[in-house]
Design an enzyme around this catalytic site. Structure first.
Site, PDB file in Angstrom:
ATOM      1  N   GLU A   7      -8.843 -10.976  -7.877  1.00  0.00           N
ATOM      2  CA  GLU A   7      -7.944  -9.817  -7.755  1.00  0.00           C
ATOM      3  C   GLU A   7      -6.827  -9.876  -8.805  1.00  0.00           C
ATOM      4  OE1 GLU A   7      -8.945  -9.318  -2.989  1.00  0.00           O
ATOM      5  OE2 GLU A   7      -6.898  -9.860  -3.556  1.00  0.00           O
TER       6      GLU A   7
ATOM      7  N   TYR B 237     -11.940  -3.131  -3.601  1.00  0.00           N
ATOM      8  CA  TYR B 237     -12.503  -3.302  -2.265  1.00  0.00           C
ATOM      9  C   TYR B 237     -14.039  -3.333  -2.277  1.00  0.00           C
ATOM     10  CZ  TYR B 237      -8.038  -2.852   0.243  1.00  0.00           C
ATOM     11  OH  TYR B 237      -6.775  -3.058   0.759  1.00  0.00           O
TER      12      TYR B 237
ATOM     13  N   HIS C  18      -1.625  -5.474   1.484  1.00  0.00           N
ATOM     14  CA  HIS C  18      -2.844  -6.240   1.231  1.00  0.00           C
ATOM     15  C   HIS C  18      -2.472  -7.642   0.759  1.00  0.00           C
ATOM     16  CE1 HIS C  18      -6.701  -7.498  -0.544  1.00  0.00           C
ATOM     17  NE2 HIS C  18      -5.974  -7.936  -1.548  1.00  0.00           N
TER      18      HIS C  18
ATOM     19  N   ARG D  86       2.894  -6.788   9.240  1.00  0.00           N
ATOM     20  CA  ARG D  86       2.160  -5.754   9.978  1.00  0.00           C
ATOM     21  C   ARG D  86       2.615  -5.684  11.433  1.00  0.00           C
ATOM     22  NH1 ARG D  86      -3.645  -7.511   7.382  1.00  0.00           N
ATOM     23  NH2 ARG D  86      -3.688  -6.105   5.583  1.00  0.00           N
TER      24      ARG D  86
ATOM     25  N   THR E  98      -5.175  -8.125  10.486  1.00  0.00           N
ATOM     26  CA  THR E  98      -5.590  -6.857   9.869  1.00  0.00           C
ATOM     27  C   THR E  98      -5.220  -5.660  10.742  1.00  0.00           C
ATOM     28  OG1 THR E  98      -7.423  -7.993   8.807  1.00  0.00           O
ATOM     29  CG2 THR E  98      -7.585  -5.597   8.951  1.00  0.00           C
TER      30      THR E  98
ATOM     31  N   LYS F  20       0.838  -1.200   0.000  1.00  0.00           N
ATOM     32  CA  LYS F  20       0.000   0.000   0.000  1.00  0.00           C
ATOM     33  C   LYS F  20       0.881   1.261   0.000  1.00  0.00           C
ATOM     34  CE  LYS F  20      -3.843  -2.369   2.368  1.00  0.00           C
ATOM     35  NZ  LYS F  20      -4.585  -2.486   3.663  1.00  0.00           N
TER      36      LYS F  20
ATOM     37  N   ASN G 286      -1.815  -0.083   7.414  1.00  0.00           N
ATOM     38  CA  ASN G 286      -1.254  -1.406   7.721  1.00  0.00           C
ATOM     39  C   ASN G 286      -0.423  -1.996   6.583  1.00  0.00           C
ATOM     40  OD1 ASN G 286      -3.383  -2.060   6.079  1.00  0.00           O
ATOM     41  ND2 ASN G 286      -4.388  -3.449   7.515  1.00  0.00           N
TER      42      ASN G 286
ATOM     43  N   PHE H 177     -15.603   2.466   7.158  1.00  0.00           N
ATOM     44  CA  PHE H 177     -14.233   2.891   6.835  1.00  0.00           C
ATOM     45  C   PHE H 177     -13.937   2.887   5.338  1.00  0.00           C
ATOM     46  CE2 PHE H 177     -14.169  -1.676   7.847  1.00  0.00           C
ATOM     47  CZ  PHE H 177     -13.543  -2.208   6.719  1.00  0.00           C
TER      48      PHE H 177
ATOM     49  N   ARG I 251      -1.151 -14.709   4.006  1.00  0.00           N
ATOM     50  CA  ARG I 251      -1.881 -13.990   5.057  1.00  0.00           C
ATOM     51  C   ARG I 251      -1.146 -14.089   6.398  1.00  0.00           C
ATOM     52  NH1 ARG I 251      -6.504 -10.725   4.134  1.00  0.00           N
ATOM     53  NH2 ARG I 251      -7.342 -11.447   6.113  1.00  0.00           N
TER      54      ARG I 251
HETATM   55  N1  UDP Z   1      -9.656  -1.318   7.466  1.00  0.00           N
HETATM   56  C1  UDP Z   1      -9.821  -0.161   8.201  1.00  0.00           C
HETATM   57  N2  UDP Z   1     -10.605  -0.207   9.316  1.00  0.00           N
HETATM   58  C2  UDP Z   1     -11.223  -1.350   9.738  1.00  0.00           C
HETATM   59  C3  UDP Z   1     -11.054  -2.517   8.986  1.00  0.00           C
HETATM   60  C4  UDP Z   1     -10.271  -2.474   7.846  1.00  0.00           C
HETATM   61  O1  UDP Z   1      -9.271   0.882   7.860  1.00  0.00           O
HETATM   62  O2  UDP Z   1     -11.921  -1.322  10.774  1.00  0.00           O
HETATM   63  C5  UDP Z   1      -8.814  -1.284   6.270  1.00  0.00           C
HETATM   64  C6  UDP Z   1      -7.448  -1.931   6.518  1.00  0.00           C
HETATM   65  O3  UDP Z   1      -6.471  -1.163   5.819  1.00  0.00           O
HETATM   66  C7  UDP Z   1      -7.626  -3.299   5.893  1.00  0.00           C
HETATM   67  C8  UDP Z   1      -8.550  -2.992   4.712  1.00  0.00           C
HETATM   68  O4  UDP Z   1      -9.440  -2.016   5.227  1.00  0.00           O
HETATM   69  O5  UDP Z   1      -6.371  -3.849   5.512  1.00  0.00           O
HETATM   70  C9  UDP Z   1      -9.340  -4.166   4.181  1.00  0.00           C
HETATM   71  O6  UDP Z   1     -10.046  -4.760   5.245  1.00  0.00           O
HETATM   72  P1  UDP Z   1     -10.079  -6.350   5.409  1.00  0.00           P
HETATM   73  O7  UDP Z   1     -11.073  -6.680   6.477  1.00  0.00           O
HETATM   74  O8  UDP Z   1     -10.251  -6.995   4.070  1.00  0.00           O
HETATM   75  O9  UDP Z   1      -8.609  -6.668   6.005  1.00  0.00           O
HETATM   76  P2  UDP Z   1      -7.344  -7.378   5.328  1.00  0.00           P
HETATM   77  O10 UDP Z   1      -7.865  -8.459   4.410  1.00  0.00           O
HETATM   78  O11 UDP Z   1      -6.562  -6.315   4.609  1.00  0.00           O
HETATM   79  O12 UDP Z   1      -6.551  -7.946   6.494  1.00  0.00           O
HETATM   80 MG    MG Z   2      -9.257  -8.324   2.910  1.00  0.00          MG
END
Ligand code: UDP
Ligand code: MG
Length: 149
Positions: free
Chosen positions: A127, A50, A116, A103, A92, A10, A113, A58, A86
């Site tokens: 994707e 997304y 992705h 992270r 996350t 990111k 964070n 958010f 992952r």
């Molecule tokens: N995110 C955020 N606030 C939240 C949850 C997610 O800003 O409460 C952002 C964060 O950058 C995250 C992205 O949205 O990486 C996508 O969310 P997801 O639940 O898919 O998490 P990831 O798959 O990236 O771990």
């Molecule tokens: Mg995700």
């Protein structure tokens, strides 16, 4: 075909000079780089990437974050690369990410964070198709037999 995942560094990861470190972790693990591009994405493209999160509070901030600077988009290939990717990335919310994860080592806030990674084989395929319509690069590592049984 071997399993592939979509990984994106990111804008904060790019700005903070973490590109080499992140690529290195996936390379050293034994996964293969099958696609790589450095680009700025349009708002509509970030919204598409997304789309599943469009109802979340958010979402607006997340899209702003992703379009705020260039990102590094990658395809990585290898056995169980979606799930293992992952794990390499970590939880996350960096407050919950274990040390040793990307992270856990490099991030503090959920909205900054760094990286992705696709959450399932199905979303990885979607994707990869979105970010790499030309498909993955075709090459095989000469080290393959030293990494895989
Ligand atoms: N995110 C955020 N606030 C939240 C949850 C997610 O800003 O409460 C952002 C964060 O950058 C995250 C992205 O949205 O990486 C996508 O969310 P997801 O639940 O898919 O998490 P990831 O798959 O990236 O771990
Ligand atoms: Mg995700």
């Amino acid at each position: 075909m071997a399993e592939q995942t979509f990984i994106m560094i990111k804008p904060d990861g790019v700005q903070r000079g973490l590109v080499g470190e992140i690529i290195s972790r996936f390379e050293k693990k034994g996964f293969y780089l099958k696609g790589l591009k450095f680009l700025n994405v349009e708002r509509a493209f970030a919204e598409k990437h997304y789309a599943d999160l469009s109802a979340k509070p958010f979402f607006g901030g997340l899209v702003e974050y992703i379009v705020s600077g260039p990102v590094v988009a990658m395809i990585w290939e290898g056995k169980n690369v979606v799930l293992t990717g992952r794990k390499i990335i970590g939880a996350t919310n960096p407050a919950q990410s274990e040390p040793g994860t990307i992270r856990g080592d490099f991030a503090v806030e959920i909205g900054r964070n760094v990286i992705h990674g696709s959450d399932s084989v199905d979303s990885a395929n979607k994707e990869i198709a979105l970010w790499f319509p030309e498909g993955p690069a075709n090459w095989q590592s000469s080290q393959h037999k030293w990494i895989y049984e």
